[in-house]
Design a protein around this motif. Structure first.
Motif, PDB file in Angstrom:
ATOM      1  N   LEU A 549      17.231 -18.310   2.371  1.00  0.00           N
ATOM      2  CA  LEU A 549      16.626 -17.529   3.448  1.00  0.00           C
ATOM      3  C   LEU A 549      17.061 -16.072   3.388  1.00  0.00           C
ATOM      4  N   ALA A 550      18.330 -15.855   3.104  1.00  0.00           N
ATOM      5  CA  ALA A 550      18.831 -14.482   2.985  1.00  0.00           C
ATOM      6  C   ALA A 550      18.149 -13.760   1.824  1.00  0.00           C
ATOM      7  N   GLN A 551      17.918 -14.477   0.721  1.00  0.00           N
ATOM      8  CA  GLN A 551      17.252 -13.862  -0.424  1.00  0.00           C
ATOM      9  C   GLN A 551      15.781 -13.590  -0.122  1.00  0.00           C
ATOM     10  N   LEU A 552      15.146 -14.465   0.652  1.00  0.00           N
ATOM     11  CA  LEU A 552      13.767 -14.226   1.079  1.00  0.00           C
ATOM     12  C   LEU A 552      13.679 -12.950   1.912  1.00  0.00           C
ATOM     13  N   GLU A 553      14.655 -12.772   2.781  1.00  0.00           N
ATOM     14  CA  GLU A 553      14.695 -11.559   3.596  1.00  0.00           C
ATOM     15  C   GLU A 553      14.844 -10.322   2.708  1.00  0.00           C
ATOM     16  N   HIS A 554      15.665 -10.440   1.672  1.00  0.00           N
ATOM     17  CA  HIS A 554      15.856  -9.311   0.748  1.00  0.00           C
ATOM     18  C   HIS A 554      14.566  -9.026  -0.022  1.00  0.00           C
ATOM     19  N   SER A 555      13.901 -10.069  -0.496  1.00  0.00           N
ATOM     20  CA  SER A 555      12.648  -9.882  -1.233  1.00  0.00           C
ATOM     21  C   SER A 555      11.608  -9.203  -0.351  1.00  0.00           C
ATOM     22  N   LYS A 556      11.536  -9.641   0.897  1.00  0.00           N
ATOM     23  CA  LYS A 556      10.580  -9.029   1.821  1.00  0.00           C
ATOM     24  C   LYS A 556      10.884  -7.548   2.013  1.00  0.00           C
ATOM     25  N   SER A 557      12.162  -7.213   2.183  1.00  0.00           N
ATOM     26  CA  SER A 557      12.534  -5.808   2.387  1.00  0.00           C
ATOM     27  C   SER A 557      12.194  -4.966   1.159  1.00  0.00           C
ATOM     28  N   MET A 558      12.332  -5.543  -0.029  1.00  0.00           N
ATOM     29  CA  MET A 558      11.998  -4.813  -1.254  1.00  0.00           C
ATOM     30  C   MET A 558      10.495  -4.560  -1.348  1.00  0.00           C
ATOM     31  N   TYR A 559       9.693  -5.552  -0.969  1.00  0.00           N
ATOM     32  CA  TYR A 559       8.241  -5.353  -0.957  1.00  0.00           C
ATOM     33  C   TYR A 559       7.855  -4.302   0.079  1.00  0.00           C
ATOM     34  N   GLU A 560       8.533  -4.316   1.222  1.00  0.00           N
ATOM     35  CA  GLU A 560       8.243  -3.329   2.259  1.00  0.00           C
ATOM     36  C   GLU A 560       8.589  -1.921   1.775  1.00  0.00           C
ATOM     37  N   GLN A 561       9.693  -1.796   1.041  1.00  0.00           N
ATOM     38  CA  GLN A 561      10.041  -0.495   0.463  1.00  0.00           C
ATOM     39  C   GLN A 561       8.977  -0.052  -0.541  1.00  0.00           C
ATOM     40  N   GLU A 562       8.520  -1.001  -1.338  1.00  0.00           N
ATOM     41  CA  GLU A 562       7.482  -0.703  -2.328  1.00  0.00           C
ATOM     42  C   GLU A 562       6.201  -0.243  -1.640  1.00  0.00           C
ATOM     43  N   LEU A 563       5.860  -0.917  -0.542  1.00  0.00           N
ATOM     44  CA  LEU A 563       4.658  -0.568   0.207  1.00  0.00           C
ATOM     45  C   LEU A 563       4.808   0.807   0.854  1.00  0.00           C
ATOM     46  N   ALA A 564       5.990   1.084   1.411  1.00  0.00           N
ATOM     47  CA  ALA A 564       6.229   2.381   2.048  1.00  0.00           C
ATOM     48  C   ALA A 564       6.164   3.514   1.028  1.00  0.00           C
ATOM     49  N   THR A 565       6.733   3.287  -0.160  1.00  0.00           N
ATOM     50  CA  THR A 565       6.693   4.300  -1.222  1.00  0.00           C
ATOM     51  C   THR A 565       5.262   4.578  -1.653  1.00  0.00           C
ATOM     52  N   ARG A 566       4.489   3.523  -1.764  1.00  0.00           N
ATOM     53  CA  ARG A 566       3.091   3.677  -2.167  1.00  0.00           C
ATOM     54  C   ARG A 566       2.300   4.469  -1.133  1.00  0.00           C
ATOM     55  N   ARG A 567       2.548   4.189   0.134  1.00  0.00           N
ATOM     56  CA  ARG A 567       1.850   4.915   1.197  1.00  0.00           C
ATOM     57  C   ARG A 567       2.267   6.378   1.227  1.00  0.00           C
ATOM     58  N   GLN A 568       3.564   6.633   0.993  1.00  0.00           N
ATOM     59  CA  GLN A 568       4.050   8.003   0.967  1.00  0.00           C
ATOM     60  C   GLN A 568       3.411   8.779  -0.179  1.00  0.00           C
ATOM     61  N   ASN A 569       3.332   8.152  -1.348  1.00  0.00           N
ATOM     62  CA  ASN A 569       2.690   8.797  -2.498  1.00  0.00           C
ATOM     63  C   ASN A 569       1.220   9.077  -2.228  1.00  0.00           C
ATOM     64  N   SER A 570       0.578   8.145  -1.526  1.00  0.00           N
ATOM     65  CA  SER A 570      -0.836   8.323  -1.202  1.00  0.00           C
ATOM     66  C   SER A 570      -1.038   9.506  -0.263  1.00  0.00           C
ATOM     67  N   ARG A 571      -0.127   9.641   0.721  1.00  0.00           N
ATOM     68  CA  ARG A 571      -0.225  10.771   1.657  1.00  0.00           C
ATOM     69  C   ARG A 571      -0.002  12.098   0.939  1.00  0.00           C
ATOM     70  N   GLU A 572       0.962  12.117   0.016  1.00  0.00           N
ATOM     71  CA  GLU A 572       1.243  13.351  -0.720  1.00  0.00           C
ATOM     72  C   GLU A 572       0.069  13.750  -1.607  1.00  0.00           C
ATOM     73  N   LYS A 573      -0.583  12.756  -2.210  1.00  0.00           N
ATOM     74  CA  LYS A 573      -1.743  13.047  -3.050  1.00  0.00           C
ATOM     75  C   LYS A 573      -2.890  13.612  -2.227  1.00  0.00           C
ATOM     76  N   SER A 574      -3.075  13.044  -1.028  1.00  0.00           N
ATOM     77  CA  SER A 574      -4.169  13.511  -0.174  1.00  0.00           C
ATOM     78  C   SER A 574      -3.938  14.947   0.295  1.00  0.00           C
ATOM     79  N   LYS A 575      -2.664  15.343   0.439  1.00  0.00           N
ATOM     80  CA  LYS A 575      -2.354  16.708   0.863  1.00  0.00           C
ATOM     81  C   LYS A 575      -2.635  17.722  -0.235  1.00  0.00           C
ATOM     82  N   THR A 576      -2.438  17.308  -1.490  1.00  0.00           N
ATOM     83  CA  THR A 576      -2.620  18.235  -2.612  1.00  0.00           C
ATOM     84  C   THR A 576      -4.081  18.420  -2.997  1.00  0.00           C
ATOM     85  N   ARG A 577      -4.955  17.587  -2.473  1.00  0.00           N
ATOM     86  CA  ARG A 577      -6.377  17.693  -2.828  1.00  0.00           C
ATOM     87  C   ARG A 577      -7.045  18.841  -2.078  1.00  0.00           C
TER      88      ARG A 577
END
Length: 577
Positions: A549-577
């Motif tokens: 269960l603890a490892q599942l929580e860690h995996s979820k947090s890693m996916y959430e970080q990945e999702l947050a990074t992707r959204r941040q990159n998307s926002r930065e790209k939209s600003k440069t257009r």
């Protein structure tokens, strides 16, 4: 010396307390989805009876609703989660693809077949039959035959990787049992099977096992289990086959036949997955203390591992829903009920009854032994049908709802039905537990599907901005070719099914549409809605699962970080257009 010993003991105690604290904090963060899944009539009935027992005032509207359910004779509905909750609405809004999967794949036995996404696909399929597909019946029949190999089709499957990697681990399988049995040169002798030093470790890498065994992970895992003295409750795995009067020569031949029927083109339901599930069960039996806590007898321990080995035998690489909607022979044979799972267990046991007797490793067993063994294996394999997930989980949670962490009174080890109930949940946890492994391994399982999407869509490949247009095109072609050589044999099992459904004029099944699925979001949803609610109650019976269960929580947090990074990159790209 006594001071040193005391210091070491104190450090060990502190480490154990830190681990328990970490596991406890992880459990507290799981409540949201667990409560959502637990919100069903069965849990409310238990609550009403407990209130009556303790003398509390009972809500008459709740009683009226429960009586209505009982009178309607819809027993299965007692375990249907109430998906109208605000939490589920939020999930659907954020990730509709996963919400559809949750509702129509994991809960389709709660719904009338005339409603929902499945029926929409079915109606569209029928309309096409009366239209363009019906105008050319021969072409339609050929298309369906090309998509799904039927019961009688056992032609060898050629891997596209064979031209590039003759020693590919997934190129060794055969799909003709008679041919395999007729050739002595195809059998792997026991002394040639690789020995594994980390057998029994939760985070063993099944991909590595497949690689070093030249594509025989099932045989390698099974052989290492039964030739190593591992403590499984009061039993040892070494020598177990002999004590159970199993013909070892025929058994190891049987294992190789099972592995030969695991289709190499399947991205997920292949020999590597089966080996992983078998090994997960080994960990539960030993380190998870499943065998000891339930007091499993020796044949039950063997049955648990055997059921895992056959649970996906000859899997076609498509879902039950797809087989039903295309009127496949297997769906007709099993009346649309747990089609794949019924096929797996029936065909695996059918091998034992071949006329030549070459695979009858149970030849010395009595009729009663065979009956009990097969009955337990059938229950366990059929439980892996995800359409029954919430029904089985609801019944299990009702038993352990009021237990403390030890949960010693929920199940009686002396009762065979109680032991079977826990084993049913155990194989489910083993079957879908990849995200409970260390992050590197968990992400690897998810990447299998994600990479295949990138291969099909070259535009998703990274584009270095500093290259000229000509160099960029050359580089992208080179990368694309390299990725195809590396991953083409993975065949995109889930997205491939969606492509087949589109080709037949059907609506793609949930999570099978490559144009609409977000892999990272789906993994987060699966951990939240399926894995947490399964592992949390099971950890009450098997406390060692709290580490998972603890490892599942860690995996979820890693996916959430990945999702947050992707959204941040998307926002930065939209600003440069």
């Amino acid at each position: 010396l006594s001071l040193i010993a005391l210091t070491i003991k104190n450090r060990r105690l502190q480490k154990k307390l830190r681990e328990e604290k970490q596991n406890s904090s992880a459990l507290k963060r799981i409540t949201k989805w667990t409560n959502l899944i637990s919100n069903n009539p069965a849990s409310r009935l238990v609550k009403v009876l407990q209130d009556v027992q303790s003398g509390k005032k009972v809500d008459m509207e709740v009683i009226a609703e429960l009586l209505s359910r009982i009178k309607s004779h819809k027993g299965g509905d007692f375990y249907k989660p109430e998906l109208n909750a605000d939490e589920f609405a939020k999930v659907s809004e954020d990730n509709k693809a996963f919400a559809d999967y949750l509702k129509y794949n994991l809960m389709n036995n709660f719904f009338d077949t005339s409603a929902g996404s499945s029926s929409g696909s079915m109606n569209l399929n029928r309309s096409n039959r009366s239209g363009s597909l019906a105008s050319d019946k021969a072409a339609s029949d050929k298309a369906i035959c090309d998509i799904l190999r039927t019961v009688s089709d056992k032609s060898a499957v050629g891997s596209p990787m064979q031209n590039f990697r003759p020693d590919s681990p997934f190129s060794k399988s055969l799909n003709n049992v008679d041919e395999l049995l007729a050739r002595d040169d195809l059998w792997i002798p026991n002394d040639a099977i690789k020995r594994l030093e980390n057998i029994g470790c939760w985070n063993i890498d099944p991909f590595h096992v497949s690689s070093i065994s030249n594509g025989h992970p099932i045989l390698t895992i099974m052989y290492n289990i039964f030739t190593t003295d591992l403590d499984l409750g009061t039993h040892q795995s070494g020598g177990m086959l002999k004590r159970l009067k199993i013909n070892e020569r025929k058994f190891w031949k049987y294992v190789q036949v099972i592995e030969s029927q695991m289709r190499p083109e399947n991205v997920y339901h292949n020999a590597t997955h089966v080996a992983d599930v078998v090994h997960n069960m080994l960990w539960l039996l030993r380190d998870g203390e499943l065998a000891g806590r339930l007091g499993l007898c020796e044949w039950e321990v063997f049955a648990s591992l055997f059921a895992c080995m056959i649970h996906d035998f000859d899997h076609p690489g498509v879902s039950n829903d797809f087989l039903v909607r295309t009127s496949h022979k297997r769906a007709i044979l099993y009346n649309n009920q747990s089609v794949n799972e019924n096929w797996h267990v029936a065909q695996a046991f059918g091998l034992l009854n071949r006329e030549d007797g070459d695979l009858a490793w149970d030849e010395e067993w009595t009729e009663d032994q065979i009956f009990k063994f097969r009955k337990l294996c059938i229950s366990m394999v059929l439980a892996t049908d995800m359409a029954r997930h919430f029904e089985l989980l609801g019944k299990f949670k009702a038993r352990v709802a009021e237990c403390d962490d030890a949960c010693t009174d929920a199940y009686d080890p002396a009762e065979s039905k109680d032991r079977e109930s826990v084993l049913v949940m155990a194989i489910k946890a083993c079957d879908i537990g990849t995200q409970g492994k260390k992050w590197k391994l968990a992400r690897k399982w998810a990447t299998i599907v994600q990479v295949s999407a990138c291969i099909t869509h070259p535009r998703l490949l990274p584009t270095p901005p500093f290259l000229s247009l000509i160099r960029l095109m050359k580089r992208r072609r080179r990368i694309q070719k390299s990725w195809k050589l590396t991953f083409h044999f993975l065949q995109e099992e889930f997205f491939s099914q969606g492509d087949k459904e589109k080709m037949l004029g059907m609506l793609p099944s949930p999570l099978c549409d490559r144009e609409a699925v977000d892999i990272v979001k789906s993994q987060i949803g699966f951990i939240d809605a399926v894995l947490f609610p399964l592992y949390e109650p099971l950890s009450k019976v098997l406390p060692e699962l709290k580490s998972v269960l603890a490892q599942l929580e860690h995996s979820k947090s890693m996916y959430e970080q990945e999702l947050a990074t992707r959204r941040q990159n998307s926002r930065e790209k939209s600003k440069t257009r």
